[in-house]
Write a protein that holds these residues in place. Structure first.
Motif, PDB file in Angstrom:
ATOM      1  N   GLN A 119       3.141  -4.640  -3.537  1.00 26.16           N
ATOM      2  CA  GLN A 119       3.787  -3.530  -2.835  1.00 26.16           C
ATOM      3  C   GLN A 119       2.926  -3.079  -1.657  1.00 26.16           C
ATOM      4  N   ALA A 120       1.616  -3.011  -1.885  1.00 23.78           N
ATOM      5  CA  ALA A 120       0.702  -2.615  -0.811  1.00 23.78           C
ATOM      6  C   ALA A 120       0.735  -3.652   0.317  1.00 23.78           C
ATOM      7  N   LYS A 121       0.757  -4.925  -0.028  1.00 22.95           N
ATOM      8  CA  LYS A 121       0.815  -5.985   0.984  1.00 22.95           C
ATOM      9  C   LYS A 121       2.115  -5.922   1.776  1.00 22.95           C
ATOM     10  N   ALA A 158       0.175   5.683   3.322  1.00 13.94           N
ATOM     11  CA  ALA A 158       0.977   5.126   2.228  1.00 13.94           C
ATOM     12  C   ALA A 158       0.376   3.806   1.735  1.00 13.94           C
ATOM     13  N   ILE A 159      -0.122   2.992   2.663  1.00 18.25           N
ATOM     14  CA  ILE A 159      -0.763   1.718   2.307  1.00 18.25           C
ATOM     15  C   ILE A 159      -2.035   1.980   1.513  1.00 18.25           C
ATOM     16  N   VAL A 160      -2.862   2.897   2.032  1.00 18.29           N
ATOM     17  CA  VAL A 160      -4.123   3.238   1.359  1.00 18.29           C
ATOM     18  C   VAL A 160      -3.846   3.790  -0.035  1.00 18.29           C
ATOM     19  N   ASP A 161      -2.840   4.651  -0.150  1.00 13.53           N
ATOM     20  CA  ASP A 161      -2.498   5.235  -1.444  1.00 13.53           C
ATOM     21  C   ASP A 161      -2.057   4.161  -2.446  1.00 13.53           C
ATOM     22  N   LYS A 162      -1.265   3.212  -1.987  1.00 13.26           N
ATOM     23  CA  LYS A 162      -0.776   2.147  -2.868  1.00 13.26           C
ATOM     24  C   LYS A 162      -1.933   1.241  -3.300  1.00 13.26           C
ATOM     25  N   GLU A 163      -2.851   0.939  -2.368  1.00 19.06           N
ATOM     26  CA  GLU A 163      -4.022   0.129  -2.712  1.00 19.06           C
ATOM     27  C   GLU A 163      -4.912   0.865  -3.710  1.00 19.06           C
ATOM     28  N   LYS A 164      -5.050   2.174  -3.498  1.00 16.90           N
ATOM     29  CA  LYS A 164      -5.861   2.983  -4.399  1.00 16.90           C
ATOM     30  C   LYS A 164      -5.218   3.024  -5.794  1.00 16.90           C
ATOM     31  N   GLU A 165      -3.911   3.165  -5.835  1.00 15.10           N
ATOM     32  CA  GLU A 165      -3.184   3.183  -7.108  1.00 15.10           C
ATOM     33  C   GLU A 165      -3.402   1.872  -7.869  1.00 15.10           C
ATOM     34  N   ALA A 166      -3.331   0.750  -7.158  1.00 15.95           N
ATOM     35  CA  ALA A 166      -3.551  -0.559  -7.782  1.00 15.95           C
ATOM     36  C   ALA A 166      -4.989  -0.670  -8.295  1.00 15.95           C
TER      37      ALA A 166
END
Length: 172
Positions: A62-64, A88-96
């Motif tokens: 999702q981040a990619k 939003a990208i940073v947040d998704k990477e952090k979540e992963a």
């Protein structure tokens, strides 16, 4: 391999000097491979690990995807939209990353599950080895399957730590 051979040679030399002591070897891989509960526990851990890995990979993907979309549309975005998308990208990477740590970290869920499933089996094996060693007068049991020839059981009678401290003048 050399380390194992050197360790075994050292043990043989030590054993020759201490003829009264008895040593034994066990193959922990063989033992555990023949315990159905261990095999079931390992399979359960593998299934859980795969499921959790898929969850982490889904977040990574999702981040990619967010990043690819961002790169394709970056020229059309205002500064505010760029910052919003980047966040939003940073947040998704952090979540992963946090999910990966939660599941697979040093004190993660997989570790806890492994301890809960495997440790009772290992304790049962240890108690069996200890019982056999004590019954046969064996002082030291080594795992021959281990890379470092790990000690599985050592009789307290074989421990000369107190004597060493006494000889050094630190006796209680």
């Amino acid at each position: 391999m050399k380390k194992t051979l050197l360790t075994l040679a050292l043990l043989l030399v030590t054993a020759a000097g201490a003829m009264a002591q008895k040593f034994a070897l066990v193959d922990m891989e063989y033992i555990m491979g023949n315990i159905p509960a261990y095999e079931r526990a390992n399979e359960q851990l593998n299934q859980t690990s795969k499921k959790w890995q898929a969850e982490v990979e889904a977040l990574d993907n999702q981040a990619k995807t967010l990043y690819k979309n961002y790169q394709n549309e970056v020229v059309f975005l205002s500064e505010a939209q760029k910052k919003e998308r980047e966040q939003a990208i940073v947040d998704k990477e952090k979540e992963a990353s946090e999910l990966r740590k939660k599941y697979f970290g040093p004190e993660g869920e997989l570790y806890k599950k492994r301890v809960a499933l495997i440790e009772p089996i290992q304790d049962e094996i240890y108690n069996a080895i200890k019982g056999i060693a004590q019954a046969k007068g064996i002082q030291l049991v080594l795992d021959r399957a281990s890379q470092s020839a790990g000690i599985i059981f050592a009789s307290p009678a074989a421990d000369i730590s107190h004597e060493v401290l006494a000889k050094l003048g630190y006796a209680n």
